[in-house]
Structures are given as structure tokens and as C-alpha cells.
Scaffold this motif. Structure first.
Motif, mmCIF file in Angstrom:
data_model
loop_
_atom_site.group_PDB
_atom_site.id
_atom_site.type_symbol
_atom_site.label_atom_id
_atom_site.label_comp_id
_atom_site.label_asym_id
_atom_site.label_seq_id
_atom_site.Cartn_x
_atom_site.Cartn_y
_atom_site.Cartn_z
ATOM 1 N N GLY A 125 -21.715 50.816 -8.464
ATOM 2 C CA GLY A 125 -20.668 49.800 -8.414
ATOM 3 C C GLY A 125 -20.114 49.494 -9.797
ATOM 4 O O GLY A 125 -18.922 49.184 -9.948
ATOM 5 N N ASP A 126 -20.953 49.601 -10.808
ATOM 6 C CA ASP A 126 -20.502 49.277 -12.172
ATOM 7 C C ASP A 126 -19.887 50.472 -12.893
ATOM 8 O O ASP A 126 -19.037 50.291 -13.768
ATOM 9 N N PHE A 127 -20.334 51.730 -12.533
ATOM 10 C CA PHE A 127 -19.941 52.869 -13.377
ATOM 11 C C PHE A 127 -19.232 54.003 -12.653
ATOM 12 O O PHE A 127 -18.755 54.924 -13.317
ATOM 13 N N SER A 128 -19.192 54.009 -11.302
ATOM 14 C CA SER A 128 -18.595 55.143 -10.576
ATOM 15 C C SER A 128 -17.424 54.691 -9.713
ATOM 16 O O SER A 128 -17.468 53.613 -9.112
ATOM 17 N N SER A 129 -16.403 55.542 -9.650
ATOM 18 C CA SER A 129 -15.267 55.315 -8.742
ATOM 19 C C SER A 129 -15.081 56.528 -7.842
ATOM 20 O O SER A 129 -13.961 56.924 -7.530
ATOM 21 N N GLY A 177 -18.967 55.291 -4.941
ATOM 22 C CA GLY A 177 -18.829 54.311 -6.024
ATOM 23 C C GLY A 177 -17.742 53.272 -5.768
ATOM 24 O O GLY A 177 -17.817 52.155 -6.264
ATOM 25 N N LEU A 178 -16.714 53.658 -4.975
ATOM 26 C CA LEU A 178 -15.643 52.699 -4.671
ATOM 27 C C LEU A 178 -16.117 51.604 -3.731
ATOM 28 O O LEU A 178 -15.514 50.526 -3.666
ATOM 29 N N LYS A 179 -17.219 51.887 -2.985
ATOM 30 C CA LYS A 179 -17.723 50.914 -2.018
ATOM 31 C C LYS A 179 -18.987 50.215 -2.499
ATOM 32 O O LYS A 179 -19.416 49.217 -1.899
ATOM 33 N N ALA A 180 -19.604 50.742 -3.546
ATOM 34 C CA ALA A 180 -20.862 50.166 -4.035
ATOM 35 C C ALA A 180 -20.617 48.771 -4.619
ATOM 36 O O ALA A 180 -19.611 48.536 -5.300
ATOM 37 N N ALA A 181 -21.533 47.869 -4.351
ATOM 38 C CA ALA A 181 -21.382 46.483 -4.803
ATOM 39 C C ALA A 181 -21.406 46.396 -6.326
ATOM 40 O O ALA A 181 -22.146 47.129 -6.997
ATOM 41 N N ALA A 182 -20.596 45.479 -6.847
ATOM 42 C CA ALA A 182 -20.636 45.193 -8.292
ATOM 43 C C ALA A 182 -22.056 44.763 -8.646
ATOM 44 O O ALA A 182 -22.719 44.063 -7.883
ATOM 45 N N GLY A 183 -22.507 45.204 -9.812
ATOM 46 C CA GLY A 183 -23.872 44.890 -10.227
ATOM 47 C C GLY A 183 -24.824 46.039 -9.959
ATOM 48 O O GLY A 183 -25.871 46.137 -10.596
ATOM 49 N N THR A 184 -24.474 46.924 -9.005
ATOM 50 C CA THR A 184 -25.274 48.144 -8.818
ATOM 51 C C THR A 184 -24.796 49.189 -9.834
ATOM 52 O O THR A 184 -23.709 49.068 -10.415
ATOM 53 N N ILE A 185 -25.608 50.234 -9.998
ATOM 54 C CA ILE A 185 -25.257 51.264 -10.986
ATOM 55 C C ILE A 185 -23.936 51.943 -10.604
ATOM 56 O O ILE A 185 -23.026 52.070 -11.423
#
Ligand code: CMP
Length: 152
Positions: A103-107, A93-101
Motif C-alpha cells: 500500500g505504501d510502495f507499490s502501484s 498494490g493499488l488495492k493494498a491498504a495504506a500503511g502496508t508495504i
């Protein structure tokens, strides 16, 4: 049409994000053809994550995935396997692009909210792990003519 197995993982259920994430899939035009809440057992976890069982992170992954209920569903749509993976974003989640699920909700790398099959063979295997054929409700959504052209 393709089908893919989705798990809304224990972190998703505990954080009350199931509705938010299901509505993203619905808004995309994907069709939910099966859905249930269940508790993953250690045995089911080992079957589902067979390719990861020998990895050092597996014990933590099993404790996590069996730690609270999950929502399992089957989504259907054109290129559904790739489309859903793209919607999820990178595993971590820290690497997932903003706008993806993610990327928006997981760290987190482990608590990444959603699992989705990574290919047609995995989808067939995973759907059979979580659902009997009789639990899958194929239907033609009445919105179809407004979601894609006839020749798509
Ligand atoms: P998922 O898409 O369900 O597939 C395997 C899962 O293992 C993955 O999401 C993460 O939740 C978890 N995972 C993958 N790599 C690691 C790692 N290096 N450490 C901990 N968990 C991991």
C-alpha cells in the motif's frame, strides 16, 4: 515459532527498496534466519509458481521474476506467516491498504515488491526451494526479552 519464505522481487531490488522493507520486518521483531541474493531461473520460477503456470498471466510473471536478481530470506517469529502477509497487504498494490508495504510502495498487481508464503505447507516447500538446511542460521536474538513476554 513459524518460518516463512520471503522474496524481495526484482522491482524491489531495482528500486533500491530492499533496506527499507527489511527494516520493517526487523522493526516488527521478526528474526532473519537466512538471506541471499540470487537470479531466479525459468525452471525455478515454474517450481515456485507451480499453481500459476497454466494461468494467462504466467509468461509475464516469469519474465518479471527472472528479469533481475531477487533477495530471498527466511523470517521466523510467532505466527510469522500471517503476520508477514498482513504487513504486505493485498496482492494488488493499488488495492493494498495504506500503511502496508504494498500500500505504501507499490502501484501494480504484478510488481508488488514482495512475495511471502501463504500457509505452512507453502512455507516448507518454498524454503526448501531456495535454501539448503545448512544455510538456515537459527539463533536466539538477545532482544527477545524486550520483544515479548515469556508466556507468549
Ligand atoms: P505473489 O505473492 O508473488 O504470488 C503470485 C504473483 O503473481 C503475485 O504475487 C503477483 O506478482 C502475480 N499476479 C497475481 N495475479 C496476477 C494477475 N492477475 N496478473 C498478473 N500478475 C499477477
Amino acid at each position: 515459532m513459524e518460518r516463512t519464505l520471503i522474496l524481495l522481487k526484482p522491482d524491489c531490488v531495482q528500486r533500491r527498496l530492499c533496506g527499507t522493507i527489511l527494516s520493517r520486518f526487523e522493526a516488527k521483531g521478526l528474526n532473519i534466519v537466512a538471506l541471499k541474493l540470487l537470479q531466479v531461473t525459468p525452471e525455478l520460477s515454474k517450481q515456485h509458481y507451480a499453481e500459476h503456470v497454466a494461468k494467462p498471466f504466467y509468461p509475464g510473471l516469469e519474465a518479471f521474476i527472472t528479469g533481475a536478481p531477487v533477495v530471498a530470506l527466511v523470517l521466523e517469529g510467532l505466527e510469522a506467516i500471517r503476520v508477514v502477509r498482513d504487513m504486505l497487504g493485498a496482492t494488488n498494490g493499488l488495492k493494498a491498504a495504506a500503511g502496508t508495504i504494498r500500500g505504501d510502495f507499490s502501484s501494480s498487481r504484478q510488481m508488488n515488491l514482495v512475495h511471502a508464503s501463504d500457509g505452512p505447507e507453502a512455507a516448507a516447500r518454498e524454503i526448501a526451494l531456495y535454501f539448503q538446511p545448512s544455510e538456515i542460521c537459527a539463533y536466539q536474538p538477545c532482544l527477545t526479552p524486550w520483544l515479548k513476554a515469556d508466556d507468549e
